[in-house]
Design an enzyme around this catalytic site. Structure first.
Site, PDB file in Angstrom:
ATOM      1  N   TYR A 145    -100.234 -14.125  15.057  1.00  0.00           N
ATOM      2  CA  TYR A 145     -99.277 -14.377  16.001  1.00  0.00           C
ATOM      3  C   TYR A 145     -99.519 -14.087  17.333  1.00  0.00           C
ATOM      4  CZ  TYR A 145     -94.568 -13.923  17.990  1.00  0.00           C
ATOM      5  OH  TYR A 145     -93.382 -14.005  18.669  1.00  0.00           O
ATOM      6  N   VAL A 187     -86.824  -3.878  14.500  1.00  0.00           N
ATOM      7  CA  VAL A 187     -86.282  -2.579  14.617  1.00  0.00           C
ATOM      8  C   VAL A 187     -84.875  -2.651  14.555  1.00  0.00           C
ATOM      9  CG1 VAL A 187     -86.745  -2.118  17.111  1.00  0.00           C
ATOM     10  CG2 VAL A 187     -86.477  -0.204  15.496  1.00  0.00           C
ATOM     11  N   SER A 189     -82.386  -4.820  13.771  1.00  0.00           N
ATOM     12  CA  SER A 189     -81.592  -5.403  12.757  1.00  0.00           C
ATOM     13  C   SER A 189     -81.837  -4.226  11.423  1.00  0.00           C
ATOM     14  CB  SER A 189     -82.296  -6.781  12.195  1.00  0.00           C
ATOM     15  OG  SER A 189     -83.556  -6.915  12.419  1.00  0.00           O
ATOM     16  N   ASP A 273     -99.711  -1.505  15.836  1.00  0.00           N
ATOM     17  CA  ASP A 273     -98.179  -1.288  16.156  1.00  0.00           C
ATOM     18  C   ASP A 273     -98.316  -0.603  17.786  1.00  0.00           C
ATOM     19  OD1 ASP A 273     -95.383  -1.722  15.554  1.00  0.00           O
ATOM     20  OD2 ASP A 273     -95.231   0.244  16.181  1.00  0.00           O
TER      21      ASP A 273
END
Length: 313
Positions: A145, A187, A189, A273
């Site tokens: 991505y 995060v 949802s 992350d």
């Protein structure tokens, strides 16, 4: 003046809101989606509208249509979905950009690329300015991505330089609102669904990492303003809300707003992350006259209501 506007990923979370807004402004919209993460129900309210048309198509294959402008939003944007088929994710970002740029070149129309704050990787600059080149692991699990979007940006600027095109890039920071997928692993949802179900709220790491959350209506406004800039405006321009919250603060806020009795559970932080995420939006303010107007509490209300309704179905 009414325009016919192509939105790739038009049945997705952001694309469906953008479709509605453009039609409300009097434009025609051609929504193109392969429904990998987009949903027909997101655009169901537009079915039957004479200014709305939908086409099932994968933009890794060329598309031959006649339009006045293009928004290229097609690409799964949450780690769960883009890591499900990483090769296809990269192909969507890169080949999709080539195909849409080729279409825009043939038609001589403006095209806006929905890039991402993920091009900054795990940033060593805070807040992130557009001039920052980023800190991305090119071979990690998020690279399909991150690097796919970075390559798409490269293509947009090369097409601009080589063909004199009106190609523009915006970098979208964390966006939330109704029509997010409940299983997308993002995060906002995640926390809302867990809180409403009374399940443990899973916080990765110690919860001190930060995010900045932009409500979808604000973001859509920024996208449209970018399309309407003169051809000499290329971007990249950050679109996001600079209000910064720790993940722990977000969890506590959602627990309070849902009235949930859910407890917070801490888990290991995933690889690569980012620890911090906050846009510098000076450029958006100066060039677009844009800034977010919807505070997190205000935006969470309709988002929670949306998930409450979905979970009750």
């Amino acid at each position: 003046m009414s325009r016919r506007i192509l939105i790739t990923g038009g049945a997705g979370f952001i694309g469906s809101h953008l479709s509605e807004r453009l039609i409300a402004m009097g434009n025609e919209v051609l929504c193109v989606d392969n429904y990998f993460t987009g949903r027909r129900e997101n655009i169901a309210g537009l079915f039957g509208n004479p200014r709305f048309e939908t086409l099932r198509h994968d933009i890794t294959f060329p598309l031959y249509v006649e339009v006045d402008a293009i928004f290229n939003l097609a690409c799964p944007a949450s780690p769960i979905h883009y890591q499900f088929d990483p090769v296809q994710t990269t192909k969507t970002s890169v080949m999709g950009a080539i195909n849409m740029l080729g279409l825009a070149k043939r038609l001589k129309v403006p095209i806006v690329q929905a890039s991402t704050s993920e091009v900054y990787g795990d940033p060593q600059q805070h807040p992130q300015q557009e001039s920052y080149w980023g800190n991305v692991n090119p071979i990690g699990p998020r690279a399909c991505y991150d690097e796919g979007k970075r390559c798409a940006e490269t293509l947009f600027f090369d097409y601009r330089r080589q063909h004199g095109m009106d190609a523009k890039v915006v970098r979208i920071f964390n966006t939330y609102g109704p029509r997010m997928l409940e299983n997308d692993g993002r995060v906002v949802s995640n926390f809302i669904v867990q809180a409403l179900k009374g399940e443990p709220i899973t916080v990765f790491g110690d919860g001190s990492q930060t995010r900045s959350f932009c409500y979808v209506d604000d973001l859509v406004e920024g996208l449209i303003k970018m399309l309407d800039t003169p051809p000499e405006v290329s971007g990249p321009i950050n679109l996001g809300n600079p209000g910064e919250f720790t993940i722990r603060q977000l969890a506590e806020k959602i627990i309070a707003m849902t009235g949930s009795k859910a407890k917070v559970e801490y888990r290991n932080l995933p690889e690569d992350d980012p620890k911090m995420r906050k846009p510098d939006i000076t450029k958006a303010q100066n060039v677009l006259g844009w800034g977010p107007t919807i505070a997190l509490d205000k935006g969470l209300e309709p988002t929670i209501a949306y998930f409450r309704k979905r979970l009750a179905q």
